[in-house]
Scaffold this active site. Structure first.
Site, PDB file in Angstrom:
ATOM      1  N   ASP A 410      74.185  61.679  50.067  1.00  0.00           N
ATOM      2  CA  ASP A 410      74.147  62.157  48.852  1.00  0.00           C
ATOM      3  C   ASP A 410      73.903  61.920  47.605  1.00  0.00           C
ATOM      4  O   ASP A 410      73.984  62.577  46.906  1.00  0.00           O
ATOM      5  CB  ASP A 410      74.673  63.964  49.322  1.00  0.00           C
ATOM      6  N   GLU A 451      79.092  69.448  56.563  1.00  0.00           N
ATOM      7  CA  GLU A 451      77.956  69.674  55.050  1.00  0.00           C
ATOM      8  C   GLU A 451      76.528  69.124  55.656  1.00  0.00           C
ATOM      9  O   GLU A 451      76.109  68.130  56.156  1.00  0.00           O
ATOM     10  CB  GLU A 451      78.096  68.685  53.751  1.00  0.00           C
TER      11      GLU A 451
END
Length: 561
Positions: A410, A451
């Site tokens: 990310d 996540e």
């Protein structure tokens, strides 16, 4: 990504342990009782100076201590593994400090990744050892003669791994968001946040989920511990392979030596980053095990394991990267394979899978000789271009996975919805479709932290079926009739507005598909998770001002929902 490893530091001078001391290359620092203390400290400091903030760098290091006692301060940075070489953790004793520090401002350890400590004891200065960590940081076979703190001055931290270890004092988990401890022992445990899981720990907190959120399983149903390198009483180097055990509690080494077998290091091919995939496959075909010294290995073809009982062991986060769109590792459906201590980096050409265990057409039983994976980590993007359809594909029955982190980056380099592509992983984060996809029967999960992807640009780009927003993080296929999972945390951190996931978990409605102790969390100000399991459990929608919102769900029989 720079594929050639940088030579950081040669082994420091010391009296040789034995004429057969192996050549482990320039990225392994071997310290013995004959090493002058100032020389050892300077070498450790030199490694840390490079690795302290080296989140996506090419350097890799292992620091090995021969049995003995040492007075040192050992900070552990990125891609650094510290190992004792005794047959028992107490054979190597550090008097001083071994610590992991937060890598972000404000004591924030949520990006403290890729480092580890194994098989030694420490008496920490001041009585307390700081281990402020998040993902991909194993602590195994450790004896801490004092307390252990899993954060830095109450700054954020996001998960970690502790197994086969003894802590004489108190463990303070503080603000750790989630944690798993397996077959370890301590005097007392303080702190709990969203998802704390204890398996086979004699003094674990009671199972009080959700307040506090402790999930406790009294015994580990089946396990064999990670193999470890050691020097025996005759100064010969060996790898100990622990035996398979059932229904265990506590450590394997306190009362007696860890049961298992020894493999002489002479039975291993000692790999270096200069080795080609063809060279490594030739050694595997000859029946050799592989010991990967620290570095980055560019693979033009998969490493293909065909012989039962083969062991691949990495030091210092040795990193395998396929460069031609192939897998990094393929195995036949044979007994008792071991993969341990490796980081798998997706390459710029999209792979079908990065590691495949067994063949899709073969379904032999391996009940008494299961394949096991220990500390096998995956990364897609972040350090450079990376693309794959799946990360870890398991076809062999009875496979054990003892700690993995599968990360679609990310942040870092080559990160974006159309850049670092990854459909599916296993125990994973941020992938673009199902994070975990269970197609086989009788699977069990103890601790799951996930996540879902940060970066879907629009809801239409992130839709798995008509009237279904996003992709469930954890998917059990409709044909599965038996499955069980304990202690699951699933989080949304959407960066774009109005992005939702219909269900954090999708599973068939049958009495033998069971989930225990699930939490969903919204960590940003956009979108959220609309249901916990299928269409039940309630929504977790985000609120302004970055205030985490939580939904708790405890169920054992989905057929009743």
């Amino acid at each position: 990504m720079k594929l050639a490893t940088t030579l950081l530091l040669a082994s420091i001078s010391a009296t040789p342990l034995h004429a057969q001391t192996p050549n482990l290359g320039p990225n392994v620092l071997l310290i013995t009782p004959a090493t002058p203390q100032a020389e050892a400290q300077q070498a450790i400091n030199t490694i840390y100076a490079t690795q302290q903030h080296n989140e996506f760098g090419p350097e890799r290091n292992a620091i090995l201590f021969a049995p003995g006692t040492y007075h040192l301060d050992i900070p552990i940075g990125f891609y650094t593994q510290v190992l004792g070489l005794g047959a028992n953790p107490d054979a190597t004793h550090i008097l001083g400090n071994v610590h992991v520090d937060a890598t972000l401002p404000h004591n924030n350890a949520t990006c403290t990744f890729w480092r580890g400590a194994e098989n030694f004891s420490i008496t920490p200065t001041g009585g307390n050892m700081q281990w402020a960590v998040s993902q991909a940081i194993p602590m195994r076979r450790m004896h801490i003669l004092g307390d252990l703190t899993l954060h830095q001055q109450h700054g954020w931290a996001s998960g970690g791994w502790l197994s086969d270890s003894l802590i004489d004092g108190t463990i303070d988990s503080g603000p750790q968001q989630q944690w798993i401890s397996r077959n370890s022992q301590w005097k007392s445990w303080t702190g709990a946040n969203w998802n704390m899981v204890f398996v086979g720990d004699p003094h674990a907190p009671s199972s009080t989920w959700p307040k506090p959120a402790n999930t406790t399983i009294a015994q580990t149903p089946i396990i064999r511990e990670k193999p470890f390198l050691f020097i025996d009483s005759t100064k010969h180097w060996q790898v100990h392979v622990p035996e398979l055990q059932h229904n265990t509690t506590g450590t394997t080494w306190q009362q007696h030596p860890t049961p298992g077998t020894n493999i002489p290091l002479t039975n291993f091919y000692i790999a270096t980053p200069a080795d080609t995939a063809q060279t490594l496959n030739t050694q595997l075909q000859r029946g050799k095990h592989l010991l990967f010294t620290p570095g980055i290995y560019a693979l033009t073809e998969p490493l293909h394991i065909t012989h039962a009982n083969t062991l691949l062991l990495g030091l210092g986060f040795a990193t395998l990267q396929p460069t031609q769109g192939t897998a990094a590792i393929l195995t036949d459906d044979v007994d008792n394979l071991t993969l341990a201590g490796l980081l798998i980096d997706a390459g710029p050409t999209q792979s079908s899978t990065l590691v495949q265990i067994g063949e899709p057409t073969q379904h032999h039983s391996h009940t008494t000789k299961p394949t096991a994976l220990f500390d096998i980590f995956f990364r897609i993007g972040g350090a450079g271009p990376g693309r794959t359809h799946s990360n870890l594909t398991i076809n062999s029955n009875d496979t054990l996975v003892d700690h993995t982190w599968i990360w679609r980056a990310d942040h870092g380099h080559n990160v974006g919805w159309t850049d670092n592509l990854s459909d599916n992983g296993l125990i994973v984060e941020h992938h673009q479709q199902y994070q975990v996809l269970w197609n086989g029967n009788a699977g069990r999960t103890f601790f799951y932290q996930s996540e879902i992807p940060y970066d879907p640009p629009t809801q239409s780009a992130y839709t798995s079926a008509p009237q279904t927003n996003g992709w469930a993080s954890y998917k059990v296929s409709p044909n599965v009739t038996q499955h069980e999972a304990f202690g699951l945390g699933i989080y949304s951190v959407f960066r774009h507005p109005d992005i939702f996931v219909t269900s954090a978990i999708e599973a068939p409605l049958t009495p033998n598909v069971r989930f225990h102790d699930i939490i969903t969390v919204c960590l940003d100000t956009n979108g959220g998770i609309q249901n916990v399991v299928n269409h039940t459990g309630g929504s977790t929608s985000c609120r302004p001002r970055f205030t985490p919102q939580l939904t708790l769900f405890h169920t054992t029989d989905l057929s009743k929902h």
